[in-house]
Design an enzyme around this catalytic site. Structure first.
Site, PDB file in Angstrom:
ATOM      1  N   CYS A  78       0.784  -1.238  -0.176  1.00 25.30           N
ATOM      2  CA  CYS A  78      -0.082  -0.135   0.096  1.00 25.30           C
ATOM      3  C   CYS A  78       0.847   1.330  -0.106  1.00 25.30           C
ATOM      4  O   CYS A  78       1.986   1.269   0.471  1.00 25.30           O
ATOM      5  CB  CYS A  78      -0.968  -0.037   1.226  1.00 25.30           C
ATOM      6  SG  CYS A  78      -0.596   1.081   2.385  1.00 25.30           S
ATOM      7  N   GLU A  79       0.577   2.049  -0.784  1.00 21.66           N
ATOM      8  CA  GLU A  79       1.465   3.449  -1.000  1.00 21.66           C
ATOM      9  C   GLU A  79       1.237   4.397   0.105  1.00 21.66           C
ATOM     10  O   GLU A  79       2.233   5.161   0.054  1.00 21.66           O
ATOM     11  CB  GLU A  79       1.092   3.894  -2.367  1.00 21.66           C
ATOM     12  CG  GLU A  79      -0.228   4.614  -2.389  1.00 21.66           C
ATOM     13  CD  GLU A  79      -0.279   5.182  -3.951  1.00 21.66           C
ATOM     14  OE1 GLU A  79       0.561   4.838  -4.910  1.00 21.66           O
ATOM     15  OE2 GLU A  79      -1.235   6.035  -4.200  1.00 21.66           O
ATOM     16  N   HIS A  80       0.400   4.231   0.751  1.00 18.67           N
ATOM     17  CA  HIS A  80       0.129   5.241   1.876  1.00 18.67           C
ATOM     18  C   HIS A  80       1.150   4.558   3.241  1.00 18.67           C
ATOM     19  O   HIS A  80       1.264   5.571   4.100  1.00 18.67           O
ATOM     20  CB  HIS A  80      -1.674   5.114   2.357  1.00 18.67           C
ATOM     21  CG  HIS A  80      -2.228   5.717   1.365  1.00 18.67           C
ATOM     22  ND1 HIS A  80      -3.347   5.258   1.071  1.00 18.67           N
ATOM     23  CD2 HIS A  80      -1.960   6.567   0.468  1.00 18.67           C
ATOM     24  CE1 HIS A  80      -3.998   5.790   0.132  1.00 18.67           C
ATOM     25  NE2 HIS A  80      -3.204   6.579  -0.541  1.00 18.67           N
ATOM     26  N   HIS A  81       1.215   3.420   3.554  1.00 21.26           N
ATOM     27  CA  HIS A  81       2.003   2.766   4.559  1.00 21.26           C
ATOM     28  C   HIS A  81       3.137   2.314   4.375  1.00 21.26           C
ATOM     29  O   HIS A  81       3.874   1.635   5.346  1.00 21.26           O
ATOM     30  CB  HIS A  81       1.143   2.226   5.547  1.00 21.26           C
ATOM     31  CG  HIS A  81      -0.237   3.077   6.060  1.00 21.26           C
ATOM     32  ND1 HIS A  81      -1.384   3.069   5.357  1.00 21.26           N
ATOM     33  CD2 HIS A  81      -0.613   3.888   6.948  1.00 21.26           C
ATOM     34  CE1 HIS A  81      -2.295   3.847   5.915  1.00 21.26           C
ATOM     35  NE2 HIS A  81      -1.748   4.261   6.732  1.00 21.26           N
ATOM     36  N   GLN A 119      -5.178  -0.483  -3.920  1.00 20.18           N
ATOM     37  CA  GLN A 119      -6.065  -1.597  -4.649  1.00 20.18           C
ATOM     38  C   GLN A 119      -6.946  -1.177  -5.675  1.00 20.18           C
ATOM     39  O   GLN A 119      -7.002  -1.772  -6.855  1.00 20.18           O
ATOM     40  CB  GLN A 119      -6.912  -2.333  -3.606  1.00 20.18           C
ATOM     41  CG  GLN A 119      -7.350  -3.661  -3.884  1.00 20.18           C
ATOM     42  CD  GLN A 119      -8.408  -4.559  -2.625  1.00 20.18           C
ATOM     43  OE1 GLN A 119      -7.881  -4.174  -1.616  1.00 20.18           O
ATOM     44  NE2 GLN A 119      -9.218  -5.060  -3.160  1.00 20.18           N
ATOM     45  N   HIS A 147      -5.552  -5.812   4.172  1.00 19.39           N
ATOM     46  CA  HIS A 147      -4.494  -4.973   4.281  1.00 19.39           C
ATOM     47  C   HIS A 147      -3.854  -4.792   5.816  1.00 19.39           C
ATOM     48  O   HIS A 147      -4.581  -4.720   6.480  1.00 19.39           O
ATOM     49  CB  HIS A 147      -5.048  -3.414   3.787  1.00 19.39           C
ATOM     50  CG  HIS A 147      -5.558  -3.276   2.673  1.00 19.39           C
ATOM     51  ND1 HIS A 147      -4.999  -2.339   1.477  1.00 19.39           N
ATOM     52  CD2 HIS A 147      -6.563  -3.898   1.719  1.00 19.39           C
ATOM     53  CE1 HIS A 147      -5.339  -2.548   0.298  1.00 19.39           C
ATOM     54  NE2 HIS A 147      -6.607  -3.377   0.519  1.00 19.39           N
ATOM     55  N   CYS A 149      -2.198  -2.710   7.060  1.00 23.72           N
ATOM     56  CA  CYS A 149      -2.265  -1.351   7.614  1.00 23.72           C
ATOM     57  C   CYS A 149      -3.504  -0.962   8.493  1.00 23.72           C
ATOM     58  O   CYS A 149      -3.475  -0.257   9.289  1.00 23.72           O
ATOM     59  CB  CYS A 149      -2.080  -0.186   6.529  1.00 23.72           C
ATOM     60  SG  CYS A 149      -3.227  -0.097   5.196  1.00 23.72           S
TER      61      CYS A 149
HETATM   62 ZN   LIG Z   1      -2.298   1.579   3.740  1.00 24.67          ZN
END
Ligand SMILES: [Zn+2]
Length: 187
Positions: A78-81, A119, A147, A149
């Site tokens: 995941c590109e956020h975490h 996703q 996920h 995260c």
């Molecule tokens: Zn994430």
């Protein structure tokens, strides 16, 4: 070791130190390099190119029935975490004169998974790419993933998974084709 690997490893060493750990203690001494190599492997998709991947595995065929590939294992970040999300990908297409080798469909999933992703975009990229490559009458992609995260934060979210789908061509326009696919991928 490449310059890139070394750069990433140097950064990991700093991260470990910032966490209050001693990057020079026995168990951690090789960790920055290992972590760098792992991260590079998880983002290998950036180095791949579609033409090489397909490599002639596109065959002429009169077949015009839906082709379904179920339960393709999927691991992404995941590109956020920068934490993994993982699960299954189900793909269908209705050929229009060309079929793609089965293993190539899985490789295509890998090529887009092994990047920093969300996703929704991953689902869309796989669908659009398969449509472009095969010029199929329709393409459908469903991804079910968990996920880390979400799972590692907050107990109530531990078992939640996310489902995303992308329907193109026949799968978008024809309710019957779409529902046939959705029925066939249910277990
Ligand atoms: Zn994430």
């Amino acid at each position: 070791m490449t310059t890139t690997t070394k750069n990433i490893a140097d950064n990991f060493r700093e991260i470990i130190e910032s966490l209050g750990e001693d990057p020079n203690r026995q168990g951690l001494i090789d960790t920055p390099t290992r972590a760098a190599k792992a991260l590079q492997a998880f983002t290998q998709g950036y180095q791949e190119d579609l033409t090489t991947l397909i490599n002639g595995a596109l065959f002429e065929s009169e077949m015009d029935e839906m082709v379904i590939v179920k339960d393709i294992e999927l691991y992404s970040l995941c590109e956020h975490h920068l934490l993994p999300f993982f699960g299954k990908c189900h793909i269908a297409y209705v050929p229009n004169g060309k079929v793609l080798g089965l293993s190539k469909i899985a490789r295509l999933v890998d090529m887009f998974s092994k990047r920093l992703q969300i996703q929704e975009r991953l689902t869309k990229q796989i669908a659009k790419c398969l449509l472009e490559v095969t010029e199929a009458k329709g393409v459908a992609v469903v991804i079910e993933a968990k996920h880390l995260c979400m799972m590692m934060r907050g107990v109530e979210k531990q078992n939640s998974s996310m489902t995303t789908s992308m329907m193109l061509g026949l799968f978008r326009d024809n309710a019957r084709t779409r529902s046939d696919f959705l029925t066939l991928i249910q277990r």
